[in-house]
Motif scaffolding. Structure first.
Motif, short mmCIF file in Angstrom:
data_model
loop_
_atom_site.label_atom_id
_atom_site.label_comp_id
_atom_site.label_asym_id
_atom_site.label_seq_id
_atom_site.Cartn_x
_atom_site.Cartn_y
_atom_site.Cartn_z
N ARG A 146 0.87 -1.19 0.00
CA ARG A 146 0.00 0.00 0.00
C ARG A 146 0.90 1.23 0.00
O ARG A 146 1.88 1.28 0.74
CB ARG A 146 -0.87 0.00 1.26
CG ARG A 146 -1.71 1.25 1.52
CD ARG A 146 -2.41 1.07 2.87
NE ARG A 146 -3.37 2.11 3.19
CZ ARG A 146 -3.09 3.18 3.93
NH1 ARG A 146 -1.87 3.39 4.39
NH2 ARG A 146 -4.02 4.07 4.21
N ARG A 154 -6.28 11.70 1.68
CA ARG A 154 -5.26 10.65 1.70
C ARG A 154 -5.53 9.83 0.45
O ARG A 154 -6.59 9.20 0.34
CB ARG A 154 -5.40 9.77 2.95
CG ARG A 154 -4.97 10.45 4.26
CD ARG A 154 -3.45 10.45 4.37
NE ARG A 154 -2.97 11.21 5.50
CZ ARG A 154 -2.55 10.67 6.64
NH1 ARG A 154 -2.61 9.36 6.83
NH2 ARG A 154 -2.06 11.43 7.60
N ARG A 197 4.94 -1.11 12.21
CA ARG A 197 3.63 -0.86 12.83
C ARG A 197 2.88 -2.18 12.96
O ARG A 197 3.22 -3.17 12.32
CB ARG A 197 2.77 0.09 11.98
CG ARG A 197 3.32 1.49 11.89
CD ARG A 197 2.35 2.44 11.17
NE ARG A 197 2.92 3.78 11.10
CZ ARG A 197 2.29 4.84 10.62
NH1 ARG A 197 1.06 4.72 10.14
NH2 ARG A 197 2.86 6.03 10.60
P1 ADP Z 1 -1.57 5.83 7.31
O1 ADP Z 1 -1.18 4.85 6.32
O2 ADP Z 1 -2.45 6.87 6.74
O3 ADP Z 1 -0.38 6.37 8.02
P2 ADP Z 1 -2.49 3.84 9.31
O4 ADP Z 1 -1.16 3.42 9.82
O5 ADP Z 1 -3.54 4.13 10.33
O6 ADP Z 1 -2.49 5.16 8.45
O7 ADP Z 1 -3.00 2.72 8.33
C1 ADP Z 1 -4.24 2.85 7.69
C2 ADP Z 1 -4.81 1.54 7.23
O8 ADP Z 1 -4.05 1.02 6.16
C3 ADP Z 1 -4.82 0.46 8.32
O9 ADP Z 1 -6.01 -0.29 8.20
C4 ADP Z 1 -3.65 -0.40 7.92
O10 ADP Z 1 -3.74 -1.73 8.37
C5 ADP Z 1 -3.75 -0.33 6.42
N1 ADP Z 1 -2.50 -0.70 5.75
C6 ADP Z 1 -1.29 -0.11 5.87
N2 ADP Z 1 -0.38 -0.71 5.11
C7 ADP Z 1 -1.03 -1.73 4.47
C8 ADP Z 1 -0.63 -2.73 3.54
N3 ADP Z 1 0.61 -2.82 3.07
N4 ADP Z 1 -1.59 -3.61 3.11
C9 ADP Z 1 -2.87 -3.53 3.55
N5 ADP Z 1 -3.29 -2.60 4.42
C10 ADP Z 1 -2.39 -1.72 4.88
#
Ligand code: ADP
Ligand code: CIR
Length: 346
Positions: free
Chosen positions: A114, A219, A299
């Motif tokens: 992501r 975002r 995280r």
């Molecule tokens: P941000 O990415 O905006 O800093 P968060 O750490 O709160 O915020 O993550 C937001 C959401 O994205 C959460 O549900 C997290 O589990 C999900 N997430 C982050 N990285 C991944 C990934 N590589 N694959 C799937 N979901 C992801």
């Protein structure tokens, strides 16, 4: 909110950059200041005061906050990003410059990839200082821009207001939507008027998504299963360029894209993988050593401030300012390769 008369005392357990950099002298200099939007020191530091386990602890209410409260924000920015006042931020969002073959083509370790960037509109205050009316203007402008997307990026907007509870929770659980009631955002004033003006846009495949009016006004997210980091980056690059033709984003030569949390300035990019490391994660010091060496953040599986589940972790680039978008993702790629290689050695 109580008036802030004296230098706050931080508990011994507090390790936030706020507790480190809010010295007596800085407090004395900033306590009477506010920006033209009426955003003051109390509002900027309330999240860190209410949440002693914050890692950063401050939020900006507008672009001007980064000047008005520079005595506090500059050292925090330097501590987090290693970026000083005389440094200049540069952008490179060009997929052809990214050298990132899938580090896990057999899908043994990486579950999903992501990449997100944060953006805010230049004409309005940031979330901590925005009014309910202005938040709705943001929502309307972004919906219009999103409605012009074509082909595989085209999708539908789902406002949070009126969304069935079970539907919302499933979207959160599946990692597509932000959670409600985050205590760090709450104390920063970012949950005011909830859920008005907030929502989620996504394409049919849920590979391109936009969160509206959470911590930042936008975002923009590209995600898919597996470890094809370059495909995820390319999709985001195209989508962001498309939306940038319709919306005027807040940025500065020095700080890049302006965001409500100083940890997101610059590229405002967090590129992450969800990765299974059953053996390495049993040896946390070694895991953390590699993460530190590659400037990665670890995280939990439900994002910031969440715990990991089993041996699956969220690994992402830590620095976002003073590095280009390509460099953020290149750093993630190099770090993920190193983690996988180490896992294979056990
Ligand atoms: P941000 O990415 O905006 O800093 P968060 O750490 O709160 O915020 O993550 C937001 C959401 O994205 C959460 O549900 C997290 O589990 C999900 N997430 C982050 N990285 C991944 C990934 N590589 N694959 C799937 N979901 C992801
Ligand atoms: C904190 O200070 O812990 C929260 N306000 C979140 C800070 C953003 N975290 C990060 O590492 N990007």
């Amino acid at each position: 909110m109580n008036k802030l008369n004296e230098l706050p005392i931080f508990t011994d357990g507090s390790d936030s950059l706020l507790s480190k950099h809010l010295t007596k002298a800085v407090f004395a200099e900033l306590r009477g200041k506010q920006t033209r939007n009426g955003f003051d020191l109390q509002q900027a530091i309330n999240s860190g005061l209410k949440n002693p386990d914050s890692s950063i602890g401050v939020y900006a209410g507008d672009k001007a906050s980064y000047n008005t409260f520079a005595a506090l924000f500059d050292p925090i920015i330097e501590s987090y990003h290693g970026f000083i006042k005389t440094d200049k931020h540069q952008s490179n969002f060009e997929p052809n410059d990214l050298d990132a073959l899938n580090p896990d083509p057999d899908n043994n370790y990486i579950i999903s990839t992501r990449i997100r960037v944060a953006r805010n509109l230049s004409a309005l205050p940031l979330g901590p200082a925005i009014s309910a009316r202005q938040r709705k203007i943001v929502e309307r402008l972004v919906i219009v821009a999103l409605s012009k997307l074509q082909g595989k990026l085209a999708g539908t907007y789902y406002p949070l207001q009126g969304m069935i509870g079970a539907v919302r929770l499933k979207l959160v659980e599946d990692h597509f939507l932000f959670k409600a009631g985050d205590r760090f955002l709450e104390a920063a004033g970012l949950n005011r008027d909830w859920p008005e003006g907030r929502g989620l846009f996504h394409n049919d495949e849920k590979t391109f998504l936009v969160w509206i009016n959470e911590e930042d006004q936008l975002r923009m997210i590209s995600m898919q299963m597996g470890g094809d980091i370059k495909a995820v980056f390319s999709r985001l690059s195209i989508a962001v360029a498309e939306l940038e033709t319709a919306l005027m984003f807040s940025k500065s030569d020095h700080l890049g894209y302006i965001t409500s949390c100083p940890s997101n300035l610059g590229t405002a990019m967090r590129a992450s993988v969800h990765i299974k490391l059953p053996r390495l994660s049993k040896n946390m010091p070694e895991f953390e050593k590699i993460a530190k060496q590659y400037q990665l953040q670890i995280r939990g599986i439900h994002g910031e401030h969440s715990e990991s589940q089993g041996s699956t972790y969220d690994i992402s680039n830590r620095r976002r300012l003073g590095v280009t978008e390509v460099e953020c993702v290149q750093a993630l790629h190099a770090g993920v390769l190193a983690l996988i290689n180490r896992e294979k050695l056990f």
